[in-house]
Design a protein around this motif. Structure first.
Motif, PDB file in Angstrom:
ATOM      1  N   ASP A 296      -4.482   3.162   2.602  1.00  0.00           N
ATOM      2  CA  ASP A 296      -6.190   2.900   2.479  1.00  0.00           C
ATOM      3  C   ASP A 296      -6.622   1.958   3.750  1.00  0.00           C
ATOM      4  OD1 ASP A 296      -6.232   5.017   0.732  1.00  0.00           O
ATOM      5  OD2 ASP A 296      -6.464   3.466  -0.930  1.00  0.00           O
ATOM      6  N   LEU A 297      -6.023   0.978   3.633  1.00  0.00           N
ATOM      7  CA  LEU A 297      -6.279  -0.051   4.989  1.00  0.00           C
ATOM      8  C   LEU A 297      -6.232   0.429   6.168  1.00  0.00           C
ATOM      9  CD1 LEU A 297      -4.679  -3.272   3.378  1.00  0.00           C
ATOM     10  CD2 LEU A 297      -7.044  -2.883   3.610  1.00  0.00           C
ATOM     11  N   SER A 298      -5.034   1.302   6.375  1.00  0.00           N
ATOM     12  CA  SER A 298      -4.921   1.923   7.650  1.00  0.00           C
ATOM     13  C   SER A 298      -6.065   2.906   8.034  1.00  0.00           C
ATOM     14  CB  SER A 298      -3.801   2.898   7.742  1.00  0.00           C
ATOM     15  OG  SER A 298      -2.474   2.115   7.638  1.00  0.00           O
ATOM     16  N   CYS A 299      -6.593   3.785   7.066  1.00  0.00           N
ATOM     17  CA  CYS A 299      -7.746   4.347   7.240  1.00  0.00           C
ATOM     18  C   CYS A 299      -9.102   3.569   7.680  1.00  0.00           C
ATOM     19  CB  CYS A 299      -7.914   5.352   6.270  1.00  0.00           C
ATOM     20  SG  CYS A 299      -6.728   6.523   5.944  1.00  0.00           S
ATOM     21  N   LEU A 300      -9.179   2.521   6.844  1.00  0.00           N
ATOM     22  CA  LEU A 300     -10.611   1.771   6.757  1.00  0.00           C
ATOM     23  C   LEU A 300     -10.547   0.820   8.227  1.00  0.00           C
ATOM     24  CD1 LEU A 300     -10.689   0.227   3.282  1.00  0.00           C
ATOM     25  CD2 LEU A 300     -12.203   1.856   4.484  1.00  0.00           C
TER      26      LEU A 300
ATOM     27  N   ASP B 173     -11.671   1.801  12.871  1.00  0.00           N
ATOM     28  CA  ASP B 173     -12.616   1.391  13.774  1.00  0.00           C
ATOM     29  C   ASP B 173     -13.564   0.082  13.348  1.00  0.00           C
ATOM     30  OD1 ASP B 173     -12.458   4.085  15.142  1.00  0.00           O
ATOM     31  OD2 ASP B 173     -13.551   4.915  13.464  1.00  0.00           O
ATOM     32  N   ASN B 174     -12.801  -0.677  12.773  1.00  0.00           N
ATOM     33  CA  ASN B 174     -13.439  -2.009  12.186  1.00  0.00           C
ATOM     34  C   ASN B 174     -12.448  -3.066  12.811  1.00  0.00           C
ATOM     35  OD1 ASN B 174     -14.607  -3.989  10.647  1.00  0.00           O
ATOM     36  ND2 ASN B 174     -14.850  -2.758   9.027  1.00  0.00           N
ATOM     37  N   LYS B 175     -12.743  -3.911  13.800  1.00  0.00           N
ATOM     38  CA  LYS B 175     -12.205  -4.791  14.360  1.00  0.00           C
ATOM     39  C   LYS B 175     -12.234  -6.298  13.349  1.00  0.00           C
ATOM     40  CE  LYS B 175     -11.871  -3.244  18.824  1.00  0.00           C
ATOM     41  NZ  LYS B 175     -12.102  -3.491  20.261  1.00  0.00           N
ATOM     42  N   VAL B 176     -13.384  -6.217  12.717  1.00  0.00           N
ATOM     43  CA  VAL B 176     -13.448  -7.563  11.798  1.00  0.00           C
ATOM     44  C   VAL B 176     -12.646  -7.467  10.811  1.00  0.00           C
ATOM     45  CG1 VAL B 176     -15.185  -8.725  10.243  1.00  0.00           C
ATOM     46  CG2 VAL B 176     -15.724  -7.845  12.509  1.00  0.00           C
ATOM     47  N   LEU B 177     -12.313  -5.973  10.042  1.00  0.00           N
ATOM     48  CA  LEU B 177     -11.584  -6.201   9.032  1.00  0.00           C
ATOM     49  C   LEU B 177      -9.997  -6.012   9.650  1.00  0.00           C
ATOM     50  CD1 LEU B 177     -11.062  -5.195   5.886  1.00  0.00           C
ATOM     51  CD2 LEU B 177     -11.080  -2.917   6.728  1.00  0.00           C
ATOM     52  N   ILE B 178      -9.846  -5.701  10.726  1.00  0.00           N
ATOM     53  CA  ILE B 178      -8.252  -5.970  11.273  1.00  0.00           C
ATOM     54  C   ILE B 178      -7.909  -7.363  11.189  1.00  0.00           C
ATOM     55  CG2 ILE B 178      -7.040  -5.497  13.497  1.00  0.00           C
ATOM     56  CD1 ILE B 178      -8.312  -2.861  13.903  1.00  0.00           C
TER      57      ILE B 178
ATOM     58  N   LEU C 281       0.081   0.516   9.537  1.00  0.00           N
ATOM     59  CA  LEU C 281      -0.918  -0.388   9.863  1.00  0.00           C
ATOM     60  C   LEU C 281      -0.828  -1.429  10.894  1.00  0.00           C
ATOM     61  CD1 LEU C 281      -3.478  -1.347   8.256  1.00  0.00           C
ATOM     62  CD2 LEU C 281      -1.930  -2.642   6.757  1.00  0.00           C
ATOM     63  N   GLU C 282       0.563  -1.874  11.227  1.00  0.00           N
ATOM     64  CA  GLU C 282       0.657  -2.735  12.110  1.00  0.00           C
ATOM     65  C   GLU C 282       0.385  -2.191  13.490  1.00  0.00           C
ATOM     66  OE1 GLU C 282       4.373  -5.694  10.511  1.00  0.00           O
ATOM     67  OE2 GLU C 282       4.978  -3.866  11.712  1.00  0.00           O
ATOM     68  N   ASN C 283       0.654  -0.817  13.727  1.00  0.00           N
ATOM     69  CA  ASN C 283       0.233  -0.201  14.869  1.00  0.00           C
ATOM     70  C   ASN C 283      -1.206  -0.335  15.257  1.00  0.00           C
ATOM     71  OD1 ASN C 283       1.754   1.229  17.018  1.00  0.00           O
ATOM     72  ND2 ASN C 283       1.140   2.898  16.243  1.00  0.00           N
ATOM     73  N   ILE C 284      -1.759  -0.162  14.244  1.00  0.00           N
ATOM     74  CA  ILE C 284      -3.095  -0.232  14.391  1.00  0.00           C
ATOM     75  C   ILE C 284      -3.558  -1.595  14.787  1.00  0.00           C
ATOM     76  CG2 ILE C 284      -5.469  -0.087  13.187  1.00  0.00           C
ATOM     77  CD1 ILE C 284      -4.343   1.973  11.325  1.00  0.00           C
ATOM     78  N   PHE C 285      -3.064  -2.495  14.119  1.00  0.00           N
ATOM     79  CA  PHE C 285      -3.372  -3.956  14.381  1.00  0.00           C
ATOM     80  C   PHE C 285      -2.911  -4.320  16.089  1.00  0.00           C
ATOM     81  CE2 PHE C 285      -2.393  -5.614   9.979  1.00  0.00           C
ATOM     82  CZ  PHE C 285      -3.375  -5.220   9.477  1.00  0.00           C
TER      83      PHE C 285
END
Length: 176
Positions: free
Chosen positions: A9-13, A16-21, A87-91
């Motif tokens: 779910d965090l990956s989905c959220l 597009d949200n750099k603050v959340l990342i 998730l790390e890949n998104i980070f």
């Protein structure tokens, strides 16, 4: 596992949200989340760990049930690792300075996978590990070459071992 769903779910959220990342990256770093999960995985694989000793005692009581529970636990742990790596890949897509901190770039990660594949007596879990490695390859980045080569090398060593055992059995069995 709840953590797997949370990471998914965090990956989905976070898409597009750099603050959340940034918030999740800081939280992961403070909690050493990846290291905790990696330690759990490593302790599961390590024959000398307390977790394995407990498993051996329980196996004596109910081997078939415990084998299934062990496989289920390993599957869930592998699935959690997949979600962590995604998730790390998104980070990493937002902050390329994280390269050394990624789970796939840590030597403990690769050595744990290789240690698992070296255990011939636990061959029933090898397909789960191989499938896991195949799934994470697109997300390995700079660790792709090392991961691929080392895993393939270990699989070749396993095949060589099996071939040697098979050839030794052939020479000892003679039909009259």
């Amino acid at each position: 596992m709840l953590l797997t769903h949370v990471c998914h779910d965090l990956s989905c959220l976070c898409m597009d949200n750099k603050v959340l990342i940034n918030y999740i990256m800081n939280l992961f770093e403070k909690l050493s989340f990846q290291k905790i999960v990696l330690t759990l995985f490593n302790r599961f694989i390590d024959k000398d760990s307390n977790l394995s000793k407990t498993k051996l005692m329980n196996d004596f009581k109910n081997e078939s049930l415990n084998d299934q529970l062990t496989k289920d636990y390993l599957k869930k742990l592998i699935r959690l690792f997949e979600e962590i790596i995604l998730l790390e890949n998104i980070f990493h897509s937002t902050n390329s300075n994280l390269n050394d901190q990624l789970t796939v770039n840590q030597t403990v990660f690769l050595s744990t996978i290789l240690q698992c594949l070296k255990q011939i007596d636990c061959m029933e879990i090898h397909p789960y590990i191989i499938c896991f490695v195949v799934k994470i390859l697109p997300h390995c980045g700079s660790a792709l070459k090392t991961t691929s080569i080392r895993v393939i090398e270990q699989l070749c060593q396993n095949l060589n071992f099996v071939a040697e055992c098979y050839s030794q059995q052939e020479t000892t069995i003679t039909f009259k």
